[in-house]
Design an enzyme around this catalytic site. Structure first.
Site, PDB file in Angstrom:
ATOM      1  N   HIS A  22       0.803  -1.216   0.000  1.00  0.00           N
ATOM      2  CA  HIS A  22       0.000   0.000   0.000  1.00  0.00           C
ATOM      3  C   HIS A  22       0.848   1.283   0.000  1.00  0.00           C
ATOM      4  O   HIS A  22       0.671   2.168  -0.829  1.00  0.00           O
ATOM      5  CB  HIS A  22      -0.883  -0.061   1.240  1.00  0.00           C
ATOM      6  CG  HIS A  22      -1.757   1.112   1.401  1.00  0.00           C
ATOM      7  ND1 HIS A  22      -2.956   1.232   0.750  1.00  0.00           N
ATOM      8  CD2 HIS A  22      -1.598   2.237   2.120  1.00  0.00           C
ATOM      9  CE1 HIS A  22      -3.506   2.371   1.078  1.00  0.00           C
ATOM     10  NE2 HIS A  22      -2.713   3.006   1.908  1.00  0.00           N
TER      11      HIS A  22
ATOM     12  N   ASP B 263       0.648 -10.128 -13.489  1.00  0.00           N
ATOM     13  CA  ASP B 263      -0.030 -11.416 -13.372  1.00  0.00           C
ATOM     14  C   ASP B 263       0.693 -12.497 -14.170  1.00  0.00           C
ATOM     15  O   ASP B 263       0.746 -13.642 -13.751  1.00  0.00           O
ATOM     16  CB  ASP B 263      -1.492 -11.310 -13.826  1.00  0.00           C
ATOM     17  CG  ASP B 263      -2.419 -10.996 -12.648  1.00  0.00           C
ATOM     18  OD1 ASP B 263      -2.064 -11.388 -11.522  1.00  0.00           O
ATOM     19  OD2 ASP B 263      -3.462 -10.361 -12.859  1.00  0.00           O
TER      20      ASP B 263
END
Lengths: 563, 92
Positions: A189, A439
C-alpha cells in the site's frame, strides 16, 4: 572506520527519485519483553489493562470520527477490536495465571492475529489493525508515546518499521520528502501511494530501525539505498538528478526511438478522475483503464446508465487519444456481492476476470453496452479487452460478444502463460493483445503477488517471463497486430528498452513513470533495443538478464536515471 | 434456548462494517448471544474478533442463540440485521 558516517542501507526502491533530508521516525511499536515477571498486584494489573484497552478504543474512535470515509470505517472497526470482550477477558485471564500485563496483551492479541493470518484473504489484511491495537495498548501500559507517525515540524524523510493504510493516510504529504520502510513490499500500500505521488520511497530496508530522529539521510529510490550522513558530493549528485528528472518531466513528445520507431507511451488508470488528471499530461492515451473500481464495494451491479456516464467522462477527458478499456477483472479474491461465489481455495486460480462470463454473462454484456453508448455519445473509438483469457475459445467468445455490442477494436490481456505460449492462435481471434506482466509473472512463477518475501520470484526479468513476453510480441509482429505491455514492468526504463527490442508496440504505466521511459527510448535506436533485448534473453537468471541489458544502455541515460 | 438460522445478506459477508454493526447490536442485548457458522461451534456474538474470524461470506447460513428474558425479541432483531445488506445502508 566510523561506522555511521559511511553507512549505506539497502532495500527495494519505488520510483526513480532521490532526496536528502532529516529522519522523522514514526514511533516504533513497543517491544514486549517476554520474560518479565508477573505483577504482584494482579487486580491492579487487570484494572490497568482494562483501562488501557478502553482508552485506546476511545482514542481510535475519536480519530475515526475525524477521518470519516473509508479510513474512518477502518478505524471504527479497529476501535471496536480494542474493546472486544473476548480479547479483554483473555488478557485478564492471562494476568490471573501470572503473566505481566504487557505480555498478557501481547499473547492474547497474538492468538487472534494467528487466527486471522491463517484464514488468509481479507482477514489476513486485518492483522495490521490488530497489531496496531496491541502496540497502542502496550505503549499506554508502559508510558511510551503513542506508536505511529508524528506531526512533522519540517520537511522530513519518514522512517518506520511499517506503515498501516491508516498511517499512510495520516501523512502530511507536503512535508514528506521521502519514505523509508523496514518491512512491506514494493507492491504494498505505502509503496503504491508513494509511487503515484512521486515521493522517493525505499521499502524492505534492513537496519532502518537504527536510524535516529534528525539524522540526515540520502534516499535513492532508483538505487534502493539509504545513505546516512551524506557528504557534499552525494548531496550535489542528488540535486543534479532532481533537476534532471524535473527537466525530463517537461518533455512531451510521442514515444519513439532515436531513429523514429514509434512506441506509444500510455497511462494506467482506474477512475474517471484519473483520466481527467491526464487531460494536460504528456501521455498518448490510456493503455489500461481498470474498470473494477466501478464495481467493487457495491451490493448491486452498476447499471448501464451509471457505467456509461463514467466511460463517457473518461473518453471526453482523453478526446482524440487512444483509450483501452479492460472489462471487469474481479473474482473470488475481489468478491462482488452480485456475483455470489462460495469460498474458493485458490482465488487467483478461480473464477475471475473473463471467466465470470461462465456465471454472469449479463454483467459483461451490460458493461459492453455501456462502453458502446459512451463511444457513440463522444464519437470516440475505445479499444476494449478482456482480462484472464487462457484459451483460443475464450478469446473467440469475448471477441464475438464485444463485436455484437458494437466494439470495433477487440483485444485480450495476455497474463496467463497458456495465452502467451499460444499467442499466435489467440491473436488470430482478436485485433490486439496487451501483456499484463504482473499477473504473467505471478502465474509463470507460481508466486502470490501479495507475498513480499517472494518478491525475487516475481521479478519481471525472470528469463521464463521474458520468454513469454517475447513469444507474444513475436506473434504480434508476425500477424501485424499490436502487442502492448500494461504491467508495471514497462515503468522500468531498461525494461522499456528490452520490450521495445522484443517488438512490443506500446508501453502503459503509471503516468509518473512516463518521462523516464520517453527519455530512455529517445537515446537508443531500434536496432540497439533489439541488441539489448537479445542480451537480456541470453541471461540465465533475472540478475544476469538485467545486468546484460543494462551494460548496453547509453551511459548518459544510466547516469541521469541512476540505473 | 431460542435460536434463529439466517442467511447473511451483506455483500462483503460478516466483515468490516456489517461485523461492527452486528457485534454492537449483539452486545447491546446484554444476553450473551452466540453465533455459529453452519454446524460450527458457537462463539460470542459480542466479540468482533470472533465474529470476523468465522469468515462468514455473503449467502452463508449462521445460527444465533440466546437464553433468558427477551431472548426471542432480541434474536428477531439480530436476525433482521443479518438479513439486511448492511453495506448498502450508509450512515447518515
Amino acid at each position: 572506520m566510523t561506522a555511521v558516517a559511511s553507512q549505506v542501507l539497502h532495500g527495494s526502491g519505488v520510483g526513480r527519485g532521490a532526496v536528502v533530508g532529516p529522519v522523522a521516525r514514526a514511533h516504533p511499536a513497543p517491544r514486549v519483553q517476554q520474560d518479565q515477571p508477573g505483577p504482584e498486584d494482579r487486580e491492579a494489573a487487570k484494572r490497568a489493562v482494562t483501562e488501557a484497552f478502553a482508552a485506546v478504543a476511545a482514542s481510535l474512535e475519536q480519530r475515526a470520527e475525524q477521518a470519516g470515509g473509508t479510513i474512518g470505517e477502518v478505524l471504527g472497526a479497529t476501535a471496536l477490536m480494542a474493546q472486544d470482550p473476548e480479547l479483554v477477558d483473555q488478557t485478564r485471564t492471562r494476568i490471573d495465571a501470572g503473566a505481566a500485563a504487557a505480555v498478557a496483551v501481547d499473547r492474547a492479541t497474538a492468538e487472534f492475529m494467528d487466527l486471522f493470518a491463517a484464514a488468509g484473504g481479507y482477514l489476513a489484511e486485518r492483522v495490521t489493525d490488530l497489531r496496531s491495537v496491541r502496540d497502542r495498548v502496550v505503549a499506554r501500559l508502559e508510558g511510551l508515546p503513542e506508536p505511529g507517525v508524528p506531526a512533522l515540524a519540517r520537511p522530513s524523510v519518514v522512517v518506520a518499521e511499517d506503515l498501516s493504510p491508516a498511517d499512510t493516510a495520516a501523512l502530511e504529504l507536503d512535508k514528506v520528502l521521502g519514505i523509508v520502510i523496514e518491512q512491506g513490499g514494493p507492491t504494498g500500500h505505502t509503496a503504491i501511494i508513494a509511487g503515484q505521488l512521486g515521493i522517493p520511497c525505499v521499502v524492505r530496508v534492513r537496519g532502518a530501525a537504527a536510524l535516529q530522529d534528525g539524522t540526515e539521510v540520502a534516499v535513492d529510490a532508483a538505487a534502493g539505498t539509504v545513505l546516512v550522513d551524506p557528504d557534499e558530493t552525494v548531496r550535489a549528485n542528488v540535486e543534479t538528478r532532481r533537476v534532471a528528472l524535473a527537466t525530463l518531466a517537461e518533455a512531451s513528445g510521442p514515444g519513439q526511438t532515436a531513429d523514429g520507431h514509434e512506441v506509444a507511451l500510455l497511462a494506467n488508470i482506474g477512475t474517471a478522475e484519473d483520466a481527467e488528471r491526464l487531460t494536460d499530461a504528456a501521455v498518448q492515451g490510456v493503455g489500461l483503464f481498470r474498470t473494477e473500481v466501478l464495481f467493487l464495494g457495491r451490493t448491486t451491479a452498476p447499471t448501464e446508465d451509471e457505467q456509461a456516464v463514467v466511460y463517457t467522462r473518461v473518453l471526453r477527458a482523453l478526446a482524440g487519444r487512444k483509450v483501452v478499456i479492460r472489462t471487469l477483472d474481479a473474482g473470488a479474491d475481489k468478491p462482488l456481492a452480485f456475483v455470489t461465489r462460495q469460498g474458493e481455495e485458490n482465488p487467483a486460480l478461480g473464477v475471475r476476470g473473463f471467466r465470470l462470463v461462465r456465471t454472469a454473462e449479463d454483467l459483461l454484456r451490460t458493461q459492453l453496452a455501456a462502453i458502446g453508448r459512451a463511444a457513440r455519445e463522444t464519437g470516440e473509438q475505445p479499444w476494449v479487452m478482456a482480462p484472464m483469457v487462457a484459451t483460443v475459445e475464450e478469446a473467440a467468445q469475448f471477441a464475438a460478444i464485444a463485436r455484437e455490442s458494437g466494439v470495433a477494436t477487440v483485444g485480450v490481456m495476455v497474463e496467463v502463460p497458456s495465452a502467451a505460449l499460444r499467442a499466435r492462435d489467440v491473436l488470430a481471434e482478436v485485433d490486439f493483445v496487451s501483456l499484463g506482466t504482473n499477473d504473467l509473472a505471478q502465474y509463470a512463477m507460481a508466486t502470490d503477488r501479495l507475498l513480499g518475501e517472494l518478491v525475487d520470484l516475481l521479478d519481471p526479468w525472470q528469463p521464463a517471463v521474458l520468454d513469454l513476453v517475447a513469444l507474444t510480441a513475436q506473434a504480434g509482429a508476425e500477424l501485424g497486430k499490436p502487442a502492448g505491455v500494461c504491467g508495471e514492468s514497462a515503468a522500468d526504463p531498461v525494461m522499456a528498452l528490452v520490450l521495445t527490442g522484443l517488438g512490443v508496440t506500446s508501453l502503459s504505466m503509471s503516468p509518473a513513470a512516463v518521462p523516464a521511459a520517453r527519455f530512455a527510448l529517445a537515446r537508443h535506436t531500434r536496432a540497439r533495443c533489439v541488441e539489448i533485448a537479445e542480451a537480456a534473453r541470453d541471461g540465465r537468471t533475472a540478475a544476469e538478464a538485467r545486468a546484460a541489458a543494462l551494460a548496453l544502455v547509453d551511459p548518459e541515460v544510466r547516469e541521469v536515471l541512476a540505473l | 434456548m431460542a435460536q434463529r438460522t439466517v442467511v447473511v445478506a451483506s455483500g462483503v459477508g460478516l466483515h468490516a462494517r456489517p461485523a461492527k454493526l452486528f457485534t454492537q447490536a449483539a452486545a447491546a442485548t446484554g444476553l450473551g448471544v452466540t453465533i455459529a457458522k453452519g454446524d460450527g461451534p458457537p462463539v460470542d456474538a459480542a466479540s468482533i474478533l470472533r465474529v470476523m474470524a468465522l469468515g462468514v461470506k455473503h449467502g452463508e447460513e449462521v445460527t444465533i442463540s440466546a437464553e433468558g428474558d427477551g431472548a426471542d425479541e432480541a434474536l428477531d432483531g439480530l436476525a433482521e440485521l443479518l438479513a439486511t445488506d448492511l453495506d448498502a445502508v450508509k450512515p447518515a
